[in-house]
Design an enzyme around this catalytic site. Structure first.
Site, PDB file in Angstrom:
ATOM      1  N   HIS A  18       0.640  16.536  71.249  1.00  0.00           N
ATOM      2  CA  HIS A  18      -0.017  15.848  70.146  1.00  0.00           C
ATOM      3  C   HIS A  18      -0.101  16.975  68.797  1.00  0.00           C
ATOM      4  CE1 HIS A  18      -2.349  13.517  67.184  1.00  0.00           C
ATOM      5  NE2 HIS A  18      -3.343  14.475  67.432  1.00  0.00           N
ATOM      6  N   HIS A  43       1.351  17.199  64.803  1.00  0.00           N
ATOM      7  CA  HIS A  43       0.718  18.139  63.466  1.00  0.00           C
ATOM      8  C   HIS A  43       1.526  19.254  62.940  1.00  0.00           C
ATOM      9  CE1 HIS A  43      -2.781  15.652  63.428  1.00  0.00           C
ATOM     10  NE2 HIS A  43      -3.018  15.636  64.594  1.00  0.00           N
ATOM     11  N   GLU A  76      -3.092  10.632  60.687  1.00  0.00           N
ATOM     12  CA  GLU A  76      -3.030  10.471  62.120  1.00  0.00           C
ATOM     13  C   GLU A  76      -2.293   9.291  62.469  1.00  0.00           C
ATOM     14  OE1 GLU A  76      -3.943  12.401  64.674  1.00  0.00           O
ATOM     15  OE2 GLU A  76      -5.318  13.817  64.138  1.00  0.00           O
ATOM     16  N   SER A  91       3.585  11.433  67.868  1.00  0.00           N
ATOM     17  CA  SER A  91       3.691  12.044  69.213  1.00  0.00           C
ATOM     18  C   SER A  91       3.339  11.336  70.064  1.00  0.00           C
ATOM     19  CB  SER A  91       2.380  13.179  69.303  1.00  0.00           C
ATOM     20  OG  SER A  91       1.099  12.492  68.825  1.00  0.00           O
TER      21      SER A  91
HETATM   22 FE   LIG Z   1      -4.630  14.718  65.807  1.00  0.00          FE
END
Ligand SMILES: [Fe+2]
Length: 293
Positions: free
Chosen positions: A162, A167, A208, A227
């Protein structure tokens, strides 16, 4: 109530100085003593790290590198279909390794020439003000562990898949990186916990779990969607609402499930104009007006 703590396994330091990650009984790695030992060692690395020093090297097994390779390959196929162009361009420029888990120091070495961002190791939950505050300085807190190899496409907590595939590929884009920095400046500017929570919820529903209209199609740019092997196939069927600061800052969400309410930016310009400008200018009074509207 916004409670990010339950998202991460708690980390405790025993009287003898040893570090223990308290995995829930439902965690896929709960009964794997070798995995748990490695989780403890990786958490200890982060707790012992001093900002400015190189990030300590985390040890991974061949099975864990294989998880990374498998997830990278499968997600890339989904990204081609569902990710916004800016993310795809960032990922191509960043060039993360596909066959092994990169060290966080290495991620920073790839990212810094592109947007100035580097990574910081996190053992688990980082307090909100610290997590967001350092974004203003181009620093991103990241866990170093990877999900348990028995379930390569599932994790109950944010792992390095993730943090890096979601990111870092986003942070490789100058436009996204500037939004992360703006969120960090906002977190440093606001004073009350309520205002900070509002800022963090806007982050949650954008960086997010944000979605965006692009070329007539709904695409994802949120790292949480990008992700997640399962969620990326589901987001188009969720309750999609227009980008709205007051709604994002006050809508309840459950981190343990797929996000059912998502907010759609009409374009990248729309995201920057509304959310970027909000983070660049907000203060406690402005946020109080939004929450009592
Ligand atoms: Fe995050």
């Amino acid at each position: 109530m916004f409670e990010e703590a339950q998202y991460f396994a708690p980390v405790a330091t025993r009287d003898d100085g040893s570090v223990v990650v308290e995995l829930a009984t439902t965690h896929p790695g709960f009964a794997d003593a070798v995995y748990r030992e490695r989780r403890n060692a990786i958490a200890a690395l982060a707790l012992g790290h001093t900002p400015g020093d190189p990030i300590p090297h985390a040890e991974y097994t061949d099975e864990e590198h294989h998880v990374w390779a498998l997830v990278t390959k499968e997600l890339a196929v989904k990204h081609d279909r569902y990710a916004v162009r800016e993310f795809l361009d960032g990922a191509a420029k960043l060039g993360l390794p596909g066959d092994r888990i990169p060290q966080l120091e290495e991620v920073g070495d790839l990212l810094e020439p592109l947007t100035g961002f580097r990574y910081l190791p996190a053992a688990g939950l980082v307090p909100l003000r610290e997590f967001y505050g350092v974004l203003a300085k181009g620093l991103f807190h990241s866990t170093q562990y990877i999900r348990h190899h028995s379930v390569p496409f599932y994790t109950p907590e944010p792992d390095i898949v993730h943090e890096v595939i979601g990111h870092a590929n986003t942070l490789a884009s100058p436009r996204f990186a500037e939004l992360y920095r703006a969120a960090g400046r906002a977190a440093l500017r606001v004073e009350s916990d309520e205002a900070l929570e509002f800022v963090s919820k806007v982050f949650w529903f954008t960086l997010e779990f944000g979605v965006m209209r692009e070329g007539g199609e709904l695409k994802a740019y949120g790292a949480g969607i990008l992700s997640s092997y399962g969620e990326i196939e589901e987001f188009r069927g969720m309750d999609i609402r227009p980008l709205d600061l007051a709604a994002m800052g006050t809508t309840h969400y459950d981190i343990t499930k797929y996000q059912e309410v998502l907010f759609e930016a009409a374009s990248f310009d729309h995201l920057e104009d509304l959310v970027g400008t909000f983070w660049d200018t907000c203060d406690d009074d402005a946020i109080a007006r939004l929450t009592t509207r």
